[in-house]
Enzyme design. Structure first.
Site, short mmCIF file in Angstrom:
data_model
loop_
_atom_site.label_atom_id
_atom_site.label_comp_id
_atom_site.label_asym_id
_atom_site.label_seq_id
_atom_site.Cartn_x
_atom_site.Cartn_y
_atom_site.Cartn_z
N LYS A 1 -0.09 -0.88 4.13
CA LYS A 1 0.73 0.25 3.66
C LYS A 1 -0.04 1.55 3.91
CE LYS A 1 3.84 0.47 -0.27
NZ LYS A 1 3.90 0.25 -1.72
C1 E4P Z 1 7.15 0.87 -2.99
O1 E4P Z 1 6.52 0.34 -2.11
C2 E4P Z 1 6.54 1.50 -4.18
O2 E4P Z 1 5.53 0.62 -4.63
C3 E4P Z 1 7.49 1.68 -5.33
O3 E4P Z 1 8.80 1.32 -5.00
C4 E4P Z 1 7.35 2.99 -6.04
O4 E4P Z 1 8.29 3.04 -7.07
P1 E4P Z 1 8.19 4.03 -8.32
O5 E4P Z 1 8.78 5.33 -7.93
O6 E4P Z 1 8.99 3.36 -9.39
O7 E4P Z 1 6.73 4.14 -8.67
#
Ligand code: E4P
Length: 223
Positions: A83
């Site tokens: 990522k």
């Molecule tokens: C995606 O890869 C992220 O980990 C996640 O969806 C972030 O979500 P949030 O806005 O609830 O922290």
């Protein structure tokens, strides 16, 4: 539509993985910080537990650092997706990593332009954060709609991974738009499974069967 779980909690991952409902996992530093365990061990265990793609995030913000971390994370298992944040040097890292056969997920995408650039750089997944846009009074799902169209127009192989999902309605909207993947906090997946009318209906069926058994004690089907 593929369903990923957006968590680093191994109990939740095992629970939904055992039910056959999980196609992959996304983690991030915040989710890992919530677990009372060594983040590196947690990441390795998730990679071992789930067959599908597991996104593990780099912490460096420069090209060299992202490359070093990305290559290290990729060694955790064949199913690792690195990522990378949607920043300028991140795009260079995505191009290089995908050239080395390492899958990438570009995270913190908040506009169609960012998504287009990530797809062009060779990302395997592009992750728009729709809930965080909604929180600001913008319509997060508009980014998904635009990106579905853009990726189709140019036949980019990147998959749209709808992230920052807050409730089951987000899932329906993303599915109607043709997004490839949604990543869900476990509670949202739980809410998708249940319906009060299912519970009421099941309780009634079981109760009526019990009555039938009382009138016909020879019935052998179930207790
Ligand atoms: C995606 O890869 C992220 O980990 C996640 O969806 C972030 O979500 P949030 O806005 O609830 O922290």
């Amino acid at each position: 539509m593929k369903i990923f779980l957006d968590t680093a909690n191994l109990d939740q991952i095992k629970k939904y993985n055992d039910l056959g409902l999980v196609d992959g996992i996304t983690t991030n530093p915040t989710l890992l910080s919530k677990e009372n365990a060594d983040p590196q061990e947690v990441m390795a265990e998730i990679v071992r537990t789930v067959k599908g793609p597991v996104s593990l995030e780099v912490l460096s913000t420069n090209y060299e650092g992202m490359m070093e971390e990305g290559r290290t994370l990729a060694k955790y298992g064949k199913n690792v997706v690195v990522k990378i944040p949607m920043i300028a040097e991140g795009m260079k890292a995505v191009k290089q990593l995908s050239g080395e056969g390492i899958k990438t997920n570009v995270t913190l995408v908040f506009s169609p332009n960012q998504g287009l650039l990530a797809a062009k750089a060779g990302a395997s997944y592009v992750s728009p954060f729709i809930g965080r846009l909604d929180d600001l009074g913008e319509i997060g799902m508009d980014v998904i709609r635009d990106l579905v169209q853009i990726l189709k127009n140019y036949d980019y192989p990147a998959e749209i991974l709808v992230a920052s999902v807050r409730h089951p309605l987000h899932v329906i909207e993303a599915a109607k738009l043709g997004a490839h993947v949604v990543t869900l906090p476990p509670d949202v997946l739980g809410k998708m499974i249940t319906h009060p009318l299912t519970d009421i209906g099941l309780a009634r069926f079981l109760d009526d069967w019990k009555k039938a058994k009382q009138s016909h004690p020879k019935i052998t089907l179930t207790r």
